[in-house]
Write an enzyme that holds these catalytic residues in place. Structure first.
Site, PDB file in Angstrom:
ATOM      1  N   LYS A 105       7.426 -11.740   2.753  1.00 15.89           N
ATOM      2  CA  LYS A 105       8.857 -11.467   2.525  1.00 15.89           C
ATOM      3  C   LYS A 105       9.593 -12.731   2.088  1.00 15.89           C
ATOM      4  O   LYS A 105      10.545 -13.186   2.711  1.00 15.89           O
ATOM      5  CB  LYS A 105       9.517 -10.845   3.753  1.00 15.89           C
ATOM      6  CG  LYS A 105       8.885  -9.503   4.116  1.00 15.89           C
ATOM      7  CD  LYS A 105       9.759  -8.666   4.999  1.00 15.89           C
ATOM      8  CE  LYS A 105       9.138  -7.314   5.290  1.00 15.89           C
ATOM      9  NZ  LYS A 105       7.959  -7.384   6.159  1.00 15.89           N
TER      10      LYS A 105
HETATM   11  O1  6AU Z   1       3.250   0.216  12.305  1.00 15.96           O
HETATM   12  P1  6AU Z   1       3.833  -1.044  12.873  1.00 15.96           P
HETATM   13  O2  6AU Z   1       5.249  -0.869  13.366  1.00 15.96           O
HETATM   14  O3  6AU Z   1       2.949  -1.689  13.898  1.00 15.96           O
HETATM   15  O4  6AU Z   1       3.856  -2.128  11.672  1.00 15.96           O
HETATM   16  C1  6AU Z   1       4.668  -1.974  10.554  1.00 15.96           C
HETATM   17  C2  6AU Z   1       4.403  -3.106   9.565  1.00 15.96           C
HETATM   18  C3  6AU Z   1       4.723  -4.508  10.093  1.00 15.96           C
HETATM   19  C4  6AU Z   1       6.082  -4.832   9.484  1.00 15.96           C
HETATM   20  O5  6AU Z   1       6.207  -6.217   9.217  1.00 15.96           O
HETATM   21  C5  6AU Z   1       6.077  -4.032   8.191  1.00 15.96           C
HETATM   22  O6  6AU Z   1       5.210  -2.917   8.400  1.00 15.96           O
HETATM   23  N1  6AU Z   1       7.405  -3.512   7.756  1.00 15.96           N
HETATM   24  C6  6AU Z   1       7.903  -3.740   6.452  1.00 15.96           C
HETATM   25  C7  6AU Z   1       7.105  -4.239   5.354  1.00 15.96           C
HETATM   26  C8  6AU Z   1       5.797  -3.749   5.073  1.00 15.96           C
HETATM   27  O7  6AU Z   1       7.561  -4.951   4.535  1.00 15.96           O
HETATM   28  C9  6AU Z   1       9.188  -3.363   6.112  1.00 15.96           C
HETATM   29  C10 6AU Z   1       9.963  -2.594   7.012  1.00 15.96           C
HETATM   30  O8  6AU Z   1      11.055  -2.158   6.700  1.00 15.96           O
HETATM   31  N2  6AU Z   1       9.422  -2.304   8.226  1.00 15.96           N
HETATM   32  C11 6AU Z   1       8.164  -2.733   8.607  1.00 15.96           C
HETATM   33  O9  6AU Z   1       7.736  -2.389   9.717  1.00 15.96           O
HETATM   34  O10 6AU Z   1       3.711  -5.380   9.608  1.00 15.96           O
END
Ligand code: 6AU
Length: 260
Positions: free
Chosen positions: A94
């Protein structure tokens, strides 16, 4: 409509970037629109989970700066897995600084990460910095996902910010694979992929603001092309089986969506 077109047709569009084409291709070959976020804390765990989920994913997502003990050999092993099992590696850094700084930071990622995430907050010049690095590294196929919306409650992103983010994505289409977002109407262009995190079959939230949806909500209601699953898979007692279950559920919902 983007969400009704098949990946195959979208991959063949003239304006689809090389990196997006590559994602569509892997997704179709593996019948998988699953990206696993391997947010573990050691290099050994990273490689262990990576190996278990490898057959079921199109993208493996890392926060490499949060993992202890990562060496060149860890990265090398991860790349070997990616090659063997046909998936891409995305470093979810990011990036969000001025163009020159992002360019310096990205030079350390371009060698091993097929994809990186960036925030659009500092505008198009940041993408220009990344584009310059990519154009100097022509032997690799590289690209970015731009964050347009966040899945956590209380985030500061506004409607205007989302609109301007989409404009930047269009402007740098040659290196943009797609957008990280939560709503079906953010991306209209079928050449861009929608990557959507916040997917979990068992939980609806965590205690730090994350909000979860089911695979079918994410694909049908929210318009995701690729879903990101982290804890739902790597914290499961059987990550390989969990990855398979999520993969099948997500892919079948995608097939249902494009058949309507
Ligand atoms: O399924 P989780 O909640 O364990 O993990 C979700 C993953 C994490 C966050 O850094 C990422 O997705 N993420 C992102 C990304 C991919 O950019 C954006 C967002 O809005 N929410 C989010 O959870 O690695």
């Amino acid at each position: 409509l983007r969400t009704q077109l098949e990946f195959k047709e979208r991959a063949e569009l003239l304006e689809t970037s090389k990196i997006a084409q590559k994602i569509f291709k892997i997704s179709l070959e593996k019948k998988s629109n699953l990206c696993v976020a391997v947010d573990v804390d050691t290099a050994d765990k990273l490689l262990d989970i990576a190996e278990k989920v490898a057959p079921h994913i199109c993208i493996l997502k890392t926060h490499i700066d949060a993992i202890n003990g990562v060496t060149d050999s860890t990265i090398n092993d991860l790349q070997l897995l990616a090659k063997q099992y046909n998936f891409l590696i995305m470093e979810d850094r990011k990036m969000a600084d001025i163009g020159n700084t992002v360019k310096l930071q990205y030079k350390k990622l371009v060698d091993w990460a097929d994809l990186v995430t960036v925030h659009s907050v500092s505008g198009g010049m940041m993408l220009k910095g990344i584009q310059e690095v990519i154009n100097e590294n022509t032997d690799h196929c590289r690209g970015v996902f731009i964050v347009a919306e966040l899945s956590c409650n209380g985030n500061l992103i506004s409607e205007q910010y989302i609109k301007e983010t989409v404009k930047i994505a269009e402007e740098y289409k040659d290196i943009v694979a797609g957008l990280v977002c939560q709503s079906h109407d953010v991306i209209s262009s079928p050449s861009l992929l929608q990557l959507t995190p916040g997917v979990n079959i068992k939980n609806t939230n965590d205690n730090l603001g994350q909000q979860y949806q089911s695979p079918s909500d994410i694909i049908l209601t929210k318009g995701a092309d690729i879903a990101v699953v982290g804890r739902g898979i790597y914290q499961d007692d059987n990550p390989a089986e969990a990855a398979k279950v999520y993969k099948e559920s997500l892919w079948n919902t995608y097939l249902e969506r494009v058949s309507n």
